[in-house]
Design a protein around this motif. Structure first.
Motif, short mmCIF file in Angstrom:
data_model
loop_
_atom_site.label_atom_id
_atom_site.label_comp_id
_atom_site.label_asym_id
_atom_site.label_seq_id
_atom_site.Cartn_x
_atom_site.Cartn_y
_atom_site.Cartn_z
N ILE A 179 -0.40 -4.95 -9.16
CA ILE A 179 0.83 -5.20 -8.40
C ILE A 179 0.70 -6.54 -7.68
N ALA A 180 -0.48 -6.78 -7.08
CA ALA A 180 -0.69 -8.01 -6.32
C ALA A 180 -0.77 -9.25 -7.22
N TYR A 181 -1.12 -9.03 -8.49
CA TYR A 181 -1.28 -10.15 -9.43
C TYR A 181 0.03 -10.91 -9.61
N PHE A 182 1.14 -10.17 -9.51
CA PHE A 182 2.46 -10.77 -9.68
C PHE A 182 3.09 -10.90 -8.30
N ALA A 183 3.07 -12.11 -7.78
CA ALA A 183 3.48 -12.29 -6.38
C ALA A 183 4.99 -12.37 -6.22
N ARG A 184 5.73 -12.68 -7.31
CA ARG A 184 7.17 -12.89 -7.15
C ARG A 184 7.88 -11.55 -6.94
N PRO A 185 8.78 -11.49 -5.98
CA PRO A 185 9.44 -10.21 -5.68
C PRO A 185 10.29 -9.68 -6.83
N CYS A 186 10.72 -10.57 -7.74
CA CYS A 186 11.53 -10.09 -8.86
C CYS A 186 10.66 -9.59 -10.02
N GLN A 187 9.36 -9.51 -9.79
CA GLN A 187 8.45 -9.02 -10.84
C GLN A 187 7.77 -7.77 -10.29
N LEU A 188 8.24 -6.61 -10.78
CA LEU A 188 7.83 -5.34 -10.21
C LEU A 188 6.91 -4.59 -11.17
N VAL A 189 5.71 -4.29 -10.72
CA VAL A 189 4.78 -3.42 -11.45
C VAL A 189 4.86 -2.05 -10.81
N HIS A 190 5.31 -1.06 -11.59
CA HIS A 190 5.53 0.28 -11.03
C HIS A 190 4.61 1.29 -11.72
N ARG A 191 3.81 1.96 -10.92
CA ARG A 191 2.88 2.95 -11.46
C ARG A 191 3.59 4.29 -11.67
N VAL A 192 3.41 4.84 -12.88
CA VAL A 192 4.01 6.13 -13.25
C VAL A 192 2.88 7.16 -13.31
N ASP A 193 3.18 8.38 -12.91
CA ASP A 193 2.19 9.47 -12.95
C ASP A 193 1.95 9.89 -14.41
N SER A 194 0.71 9.77 -14.87
CA SER A 194 0.42 10.08 -16.27
C SER A 194 0.53 11.58 -16.57
N GLN A 195 0.50 12.42 -15.55
CA GLN A 195 0.61 13.86 -15.78
C GLN A 195 2.05 14.23 -16.16
N THR A 196 3.00 13.69 -15.40
CA THR A 196 4.40 14.10 -15.57
C THR A 196 5.18 13.17 -16.49
N GLY A 197 4.73 11.93 -16.63
CA GLY A 197 5.55 10.93 -17.30
C GLY A 197 6.68 10.48 -16.39
N LEU A 198 7.57 9.67 -16.95
CA LEU A 198 8.69 9.13 -16.17
C LEU A 198 9.56 10.24 -15.60
N THR A 199 9.86 10.16 -14.33
CA THR A 199 10.69 11.15 -13.65
C THR A 199 12.00 10.48 -13.21
N PRO A 200 12.96 11.28 -12.78
CA PRO A 200 14.18 10.67 -12.21
C PRO A 200 13.84 9.71 -11.07
N GLY A 201 12.79 9.99 -10.32
CA GLY A 201 12.39 9.09 -9.24
C GLY A 201 11.98 7.72 -9.76
N PHE A 240 13.07 6.33 -12.58
CA PHE A 240 14.28 5.63 -13.01
C PHE A 240 15.09 5.16 -11.80
N ALA A 241 15.01 5.90 -10.70
CA ALA A 241 15.70 5.46 -9.48
C ALA A 241 15.09 4.16 -8.97
N VAL A 242 13.77 4.01 -9.11
CA VAL A 242 13.12 2.75 -8.72
C VAL A 242 13.64 1.59 -9.57
N VAL A 243 13.78 1.85 -10.88
CA VAL A 243 14.30 0.80 -11.77
C VAL A 243 15.74 0.44 -11.37
N ARG A 244 16.55 1.46 -11.11
CA ARG A 244 17.96 1.21 -10.72
C ARG A 244 18.04 0.46 -9.39
N ALA A 245 17.17 0.81 -8.46
CA ALA A 245 17.17 0.14 -7.16
C ALA A 245 16.79 -1.33 -7.33
#
Ligand SMILES: [Mg+2]
Length: 157
Positions: A120-142, A144-149
């Protein structure tokens, strides 16, 4: 500049503990086979995001994601980041330098279960978002809400 949406497969789309929404697929290609669990709602969410994002595979499946998985998710053939060398580097995920080279200055959201604060810190620009997903559940509505936000913050102003 259209943003990228960078997609990891194992973890986000093919989780370790898939819920009942996931469909089990037995994939055979030549003498190789894989069992994957994919969620049809992920395909629908991602198809909807194509209006805003350029989707890109950022997965160790590399071109296999297009050949074997995209049809199962109802996705078109996507550009694919390839990883010539998977040697771990001390500061971050082995994918990170390749992702950085691929994205350049473009805005992006990267969905992956194998990233941490260092990536996350490697990409300092605010328009470059590294988002960690839980490998147990996979992508959740939460997730996708981060992507929409992010989309609202960065594109709709
Ligand atoms: Mg992964």
């Amino acid at each position: 500049m259209r943003p990228f949406l960078l997609l990891d497969v194992d973890g986000p789309l093919n989780p370790r503990e898939p819920s009942a929404e996931f469909v089990r697929h037995e994939i055979v290609e030549g003498d190789r086979s894989w069992t994957v669990h994919l969620n049809p709602s992920h395909g629908a969410e991602l198809r909807d995001l194509v209006t805003t994002f350029d989707l890109v595979w950022a997965s160790s499946w590399e071109q296999g994601a297009n050949r074997l998985l995209a049809p199962l998710l109802g996705l078109p053939q996507l550009p694919t980041i390839e990883w010539p060398d998977r040697t771990p580097i001390p500061t971050s995920s082995w994918k990170t330098p390749y992702v950085a080279a691929w994205v350049g200055e473009r805005p992006f959201v990267w969905l992956d279960d194998g990233v941490d604060e260092r990536d996350i810190a490697y990409f300092a620009r605010p328009c470059q978002l590294v988002h960690r997903v839980d490998s147990q559940t996979g992508l959740t509505p939460g997730d996708f809400a981060v992507v929409r936000a992010w989309q609202r913050e960065n594109l709709l102003r």
